[in-house]
Write an enzyme that holds these catalytic residues in place. Structure first.
Site, PDB file in Angstrom:
ATOM      1  CB  SER A  31      -0.944  -0.005   1.211  1.00 19.69           C
ATOM      2  OG  SER A  31      -0.205  -0.215   2.400  1.00 19.69           O
ATOM      3  CB  THR A  49     -41.631  25.300  -8.834  1.00 20.94           C
ATOM      4  OG1 THR A  49     -42.738  25.739  -9.621  1.00 20.94           O
ATOM      5  CG2 THR A  49     -41.580  26.113  -7.539  1.00 20.94           C
ATOM      6  CG  HIS A  50     -42.440  21.973 -11.777  1.00 22.89           C
ATOM      7  ND1 HIS A  50     -42.616  20.646 -11.503  1.00 22.89           N
ATOM      8  CD2 HIS A  50     -43.218  22.643 -10.889  1.00 22.89           C
ATOM      9  CE1 HIS A  50     -43.481  20.502 -10.511  1.00 22.89           C
ATOM     10  NE2 HIS A  50     -43.867  21.703 -10.106  1.00 22.89           N
ATOM     11  CD  GLU A  92     -19.785  22.377 -18.882  1.00 26.85           C
ATOM     12  OE1 GLU A  92     -19.234  21.450 -19.501  1.00 26.85           O
ATOM     13  OE2 GLU A  92     -20.039  23.479 -19.396  1.00 26.85           O
ATOM     14  CE1 TYR A  97      -6.357  -3.367   8.651  1.00 25.37           C
ATOM     15  CE2 TYR A  97      -5.413  -5.543   8.312  1.00 25.37           C
ATOM     16  CZ  TYR A  97      -5.593  -4.232   7.901  1.00 25.37           C
ATOM     17  OH  TYR A  97      -5.004  -3.807   6.746  1.00 25.37           O
TER      18      TYR A  97
HETATM   19  N1  ARG Z   1      -1.401  -1.299   4.902  1.00 28.00           N
HETATM   20  C1  ARG Z   1      -2.298  -1.777   5.893  1.00 28.00           C
HETATM   21  C2  ARG Z   1      -3.616  -1.037   5.808  1.00 28.00           C
HETATM   22  O1  ARG Z   1      -3.647  -0.040   5.184  1.00 28.00           O
HETATM   23  C3  ARG Z   1      -1.695  -1.577   7.247  1.00 28.00           C
HETATM   24  C4  ARG Z   1      -2.189  -2.513   8.260  1.00 28.00           C
HETATM   25  C5  ARG Z   1      -1.659  -3.855   7.959  1.00 28.00           C
HETATM   26  N2  ARG Z   1      -1.962  -4.796   8.987  1.00 28.00           N
HETATM   27  C6  ARG Z   1      -1.848  -6.107   8.789  1.00 28.00           C
HETATM   28  N3  ARG Z   1      -2.140  -6.873   9.756  1.00 28.00           N
HETATM   29  N4  ARG Z   1      -1.474  -6.578   7.643  1.00 28.00           N
HETATM   30  O2  ARG Z   1      -4.617  -1.445   6.337  1.00 28.00           O
END
Ligand code: ARG
Length: 457
Positions: free
Chosen positions: A23, A155-156, A291, A318
């Site tokens: 990421s 309106t409309h 636009e 998570y």
């Molecule tokens: N790049 C990950 C995210 O944006 C960070 C957290 C990663 N955690 C893990 N357990 N792999 O969510």
């Protein structure tokens, strides 16, 4: 490849998997927040006796160095790192050695990224609130000079009753002030610190979560449940929802400006600085900014739908799906803030053609309701008055004239109650000025309203 894990693996990650999983290319924008959180985390570890003072100092100096080197262009954030957290930790260890390896004590990337996103979103919320205030100011400035600038209300998209430019713009002032209120309430509700939630179940170290929350400006303290702490993105969905609404308001306003700027209306003229030309038609001056604002509404809605969908099937706590909370959300945050700034600029440089607006308000029978009200005030039941004026309008359409142009004798053929004072009663000025109930365009209420707007600003 620089990653924070690998001990339990026997083979290297497949290249495409590595790239798919990484990421860094988009979470590098969380560098400031990541380092800010890490410095407070290290300070807390030291206060709690988990790391030594020397270690904490080394970490602090190291982190500060990384931030300034990145900002000075000396340290590029490259895709050899999995994410911004790995980038910072790897660089810290390079700089300060073993002390750097202690930074992640009592912390997981799960609560770390939860913190970074919250800090980042919170500052974008504040930015949006400020941009909304600036836009409200631009609107207010036009309103205060135009309490007597008559224009048709629609309106409309059909002419309905006369209003003033101040009154019309006041509707947008209200929309954006609700938007700003939403920013404030989302900020309040989200202001909990997730750091210290660990991977999902807190940690066994004696962390001082209250200290961390306090240092990072989270006035509601630490998140009360660690599983929720690492997996809550509600605040982000709320923000995306609120900025979708901002975009919807900007888009409606843009649509009106595009119509008003057309040759058929010519109620406004967008400044050259906010218009663009055509590559083939030399005469063109197009309202591209309005636009584009209207068009970009779609991508902000898209970000909202995307995150709602991403989150809907995620079991606690998570899961990697949540990494998808970033790219589109960042894009939406950039979009709404750019749109607000540009729109404000376009609005405050735009010229309003008051004569055109007033001339337009005198056509199209915008005073027909007032003519009916006149008859009601002379004892005719409203439904009958409505019918009489309807027939009068039909007559005027045939005669190609306005109600105001019909001589009194002719008016009396429609209703004997008409008298000489009818013309005054249906003049543009009277139609507007007599509307003095709260929220109406009459000059007197409009001035009270403007005083409230000023206070709100
Ligand atoms: N790049 C990950 C995210 O944006 C960070 C957290 C990663 N955690 C893990 N357990 N792999 O969510």
């Amino acid at each position: 490849m620089a990653q924070l894990w690998g001990g339990r693996f026997e083979k290297a990650t497949d290249d495409m998997v590595y790239a798919f999983n990484a990421s860094i290319n988009f979470d590098k924008r969380l560098l400031d927040e990541d380092i800010r959180g890490s410095r407070v985390h290290a300070a807390m570890l030291c206060r709690q006796g988990i790391i030594s003072e020397e270690e904490q100092k080394a970490i602090d100096v190291g982190l500060e160095g990384i931030l300034s080197d990145v900002n000075d262009g000396k340290l590029p954030i490259t895709s050899e790192y999995e994410d911004v957290h790995s980038f910072v930790e790897a660089n810290l260890i390079d700089r300060i050695g073993d002390a750097g390896k202690k930074l992640h004590t009592g912390r997981s990337r799960n609560d770390q990224v939860a913190l970074d996103m919250r800090l980042y979103t919170r500052s974008r919320i504040d930015e949006t609130a400020e941009n909304l205030t600036a836009l409200m100011e631009s609107i207010y400035n036009i309103m205060k000079d135009n309490t007597m600038t008559y224009m048709p209300g629609f309106t409309h998209l059909q002419k309905a009753q006369p209003v003033t430019l101040a009154h019309h713009l006041g509707a947008y002032f209200e929309m954006f002030s609700r938007d700003r209120e939403r920013m404030h309430s989302i900020r309040k509700r989200m202001n909990y610190c997730p750091l210290g939630s660990g991977a999902l179940a807190g940690t066994t170290y004696p962390l001082d979560r209250e200290y961390v929350a306090d240092e990072l400006g989270f006035d509601r303290g630490p998140t009360p449940n660690s599983m929720d702490g690492v997996s809550d993105r509600d605040y982000l969905i709320e923000y995306l929802s609120a900025i979708s609404m901002v975009m919807m308001h900007l888009s409606r306003f843009s649509e009106e400006i595009i119509i008003w700027n057309s040759d058929e209306y010519r109620f406004v003229e967008i400044d050259d600085a906010y218009s663009t030309g055509s590559s083939i038609m030399p005469q063109k001056k197009n309202p591209d900014i309005a636009e584009l604002v209207r068009g970009k509404t779609g991508r902000v809605y898209g970000a909202l739908m995307s995150l709602l969908t991403t989150m809907k099937g995620i079991p606690l706590a998570y899961n990697k799906d949540m990494q998808e909370d970033k790219e589109m959300a960042f894009d939406a945050m950039d979009t709404v803030n750019d749109c607000l700034v540009l729109f404000s600029g376009m609005l405050s440089t735009m010229k309003f053609n008051n004569d055109r607006m007033e001339a337009s308000a005198t056509k199209g029978f915008t005073n027909a309701t007032d003519a009916a009200d006149y008859l009601v005030n002379h004892g005719v039941p409203f439904r009958d008055a409505h019918g009489i004026i309807g027939r009068l309008v039909l007559y005027c359409i045939d005669e190609k004239c306005a109600i105001d142009d019909v001589p009194l004798e002719k008016l009396k053929e429609f209703a004997p109650q008409f008298g000489e004072d009818i013309y005054e009663a249906i003049s543009l000025k009277t139609c507007v000025d007599r509307r003095i109930t709260t929220g109406a365009p009459g000059k007197k209420v409009m001035e009270d309203y403007l005083a409230k707007c000023k206070l709100a600003l």
